[in-house]
Design a protein around this motif. Sequence first.
Motif, PDB file in Angstrom:
ATOM      1  N   LYS A   1      11.542  -2.495  -2.355  1.00 27.92           N
ATOM      2  CA  LYS A   1      11.088  -3.791  -2.606  1.00 27.92           C
ATOM      3  C   LYS A   1      12.310  -4.596  -2.371  1.00 27.92           C
ATOM      4  CE  LYS A   1       7.747  -2.882  -6.635  1.00 27.92           C
ATOM      5  NZ  LYS A   1       7.767  -3.194  -8.145  1.00 27.92           N
TER       6      LYS A   1
ATOM      7  N   PHE B   1      -1.915  -9.152 -14.052  1.00 27.70           N
ATOM      8  CA  PHE B   1      -0.726  -8.831 -13.385  1.00 27.70           C
ATOM      9  C   PHE B   1       0.216 -10.177 -13.597  1.00 27.70           C
ATOM     10  CE2 PHE B   1      -3.972  -6.292 -10.815  1.00 27.70           C
ATOM     11  CZ  PHE B   1      -3.248  -5.171 -10.741  1.00 27.70           C
TER      12      PHE B   1
ATOM     13  N   ASP C   1       7.965  -9.225 -10.077  1.00 31.06           N
ATOM     14  CA  ASP C   1       6.585  -8.916  -9.704  1.00 31.06           C
ATOM     15  C   ASP C   1       5.830  -7.741 -10.437  1.00 31.06           C
ATOM     16  OD1 ASP C   1       7.878  -6.492  -8.697  1.00 31.06           O
ATOM     17  OD2 ASP C   1       6.292  -6.289  -7.055  1.00 31.06           O
ATOM     18  N   ASP C   2       4.503  -7.734 -10.420  1.00 27.65           N
ATOM     19  CA  ASP C   2       3.582  -6.849 -10.939  1.00 27.65           C
ATOM     20  C   ASP C   2       2.551  -6.564  -9.981  1.00 27.65           C
ATOM     21  OD1 ASP C   2       3.467  -5.103 -13.308  1.00 27.65           O
ATOM     22  OD2 ASP C   2       1.571  -5.957 -13.546  1.00 27.65           O
ATOM     23  N   SER C   3       2.189  -5.357  -9.965  1.00 28.94           N
ATOM     24  CA  SER C   3       1.151  -4.972  -8.935  1.00 28.94           C
ATOM     25  C   SER C   3       0.472  -3.625  -9.183  1.00 28.94           C
ATOM     26  CB  SER C   3       1.867  -4.701  -7.437  1.00 28.94           C
ATOM     27  OG  SER C   3       2.910  -3.826  -7.612  1.00 28.94           O
TER      28      SER C   3
ATOM     29  N   CYS D   1      -1.038  -8.004  -6.258  1.00 32.18           N
ATOM     30  CA  CYS D   1       0.475  -8.369  -6.629  1.00 32.18           C
ATOM     31  C   CYS D   1       0.548  -9.761  -7.077  1.00 32.18           C
ATOM     32  CB  CYS D   1       1.700  -8.206  -5.110  1.00 32.18           C
ATOM     33  SG  CYS D   1       3.275  -8.587  -5.910  1.00 32.18           S
TER      34      CYS D   1
ATOM     35  N   TYR E   1       0.383 -15.078  -5.524  1.00 34.70           N
ATOM     36  CA  TYR E   1      -0.544 -13.891  -5.646  1.00 34.70           C
ATOM     37  C   TYR E   1      -0.736 -13.495  -4.399  1.00 34.70           C
ATOM     38  CZ  TYR E   1      -4.965 -11.268  -6.095  1.00 34.70           C
ATOM     39  OH  TYR E   1      -5.921 -10.339  -6.127  1.00 34.70           O
TER      40      TYR E   1
ATOM     41  N   SER F   1      -3.172 -10.137  -2.072  1.00 32.77           N
ATOM     42  CA  SER F   1      -3.973  -8.848  -2.245  1.00 32.77           C
ATOM     43  C   SER F   1      -4.073  -8.236  -0.751  1.00 32.77           C
ATOM     44  CB  SER F   1      -5.329  -9.294  -2.901  1.00 32.77           C
ATOM     45  OG  SER F   1      -6.101 -10.102  -2.206  1.00 32.77           O
TER      46      SER F   1
ATOM     47  N   HIS G   1      -0.288  -6.662   0.056  1.00 28.61           N
ATOM     48  CA  HIS G   1      -0.290  -7.621  -1.044  1.00 28.61           C
ATOM     49  C   HIS G   1       1.094  -8.366  -1.640  1.00 28.61           C
ATOM     50  CE1 HIS G   1       0.463  -3.349  -2.176  1.00 28.61           C
ATOM     51  NE2 HIS G   1       0.886  -3.768  -3.533  1.00 28.61           N
ATOM     52  N   ARG G   2       1.993  -7.413  -1.568  1.00 22.04           N
ATOM     53  CA  ARG G   2       3.510  -7.855  -1.864  1.00 22.04           C
ATOM     54  C   ARG G   2       3.991  -9.057  -0.858  1.00 22.04           C
ATOM     55  NH1 ARG G   2       4.576  -3.611  -4.489  1.00 22.04           N
ATOM     56  NH2 ARG G   2       4.377  -2.257  -2.620  1.00 22.04           N
TER      57      ARG G   2
END
Length: 203
Positions: free
Chosen positions: A7, A41, A63-65, A115, A130, A132, A175-176
């Motif tokens: 990441k 998320f 981040d959260d995914s 994400c 955001y 996706s 997404h990220r």
Amino acid sequence: MTGNEGKMREIRAIMADCGLPVLSMREAGITAEIEENGTTFRENACIKAKAAGVMADTIFIADDSGLSVDAMGGAPGVYSSRFMGEDAGYDVKIGAILKNLEGLNGPERSARFECCMAALFPDGSVRTSYGSMEGQIAYGTAGRNGFGYDPCFFLPEYGMTSAEIPPEEKNRISHRGKALRAMKDIILEYLSNNGSGRSDCEK
Ligand code: IMP
């Protein structure tokens, strides 16, 4: 703000022309254990971004995914890494999803990687972005690139899973990557206004 090297590489590449040093949590000396107890998320990303506390001249990004499968009501979603147990391997996690989708075909197998990124700014404001990546759950697994659920995530427009496409291509459409590029715009806007004080994260 992450401990994950893959990441970090992606974040450094996309943020390269912002003119800011980018440090991982470890490099910044932050060792806090953060409890991801949100149910979305966005909530989790905000919890993580705020965990270190406001600091002058520092923008914290978290981040959260996860993978959301429509036929499973959006599961495993925010529980993607804990699905079927924290210690269960991805063979077990993916196996459980394939079993759940038995008898379903084509669009009935729709899913997306999602994400959310959150940034905590020196003025205390928190902003989120955001991204996706839409696809379907494959009928089995294929490919060795990527990680996690990639081998079972089929991208109809490529005719391959996200573990089969080249990593640079995945970064381009992921997404990220999308959430990160949107976050970059938010950061550039903040820097040019010298902070708006506006937050879009209520918790
Ligand atoms: P996070 O690190 O808390 O955001 O958890 C993300 C979890 O979602 C990972 O542990 C994977 O299980 C899953 N996940 C998120 N993004 C991807 C991806 O790009 N490929 C495969 N799995 C992913």
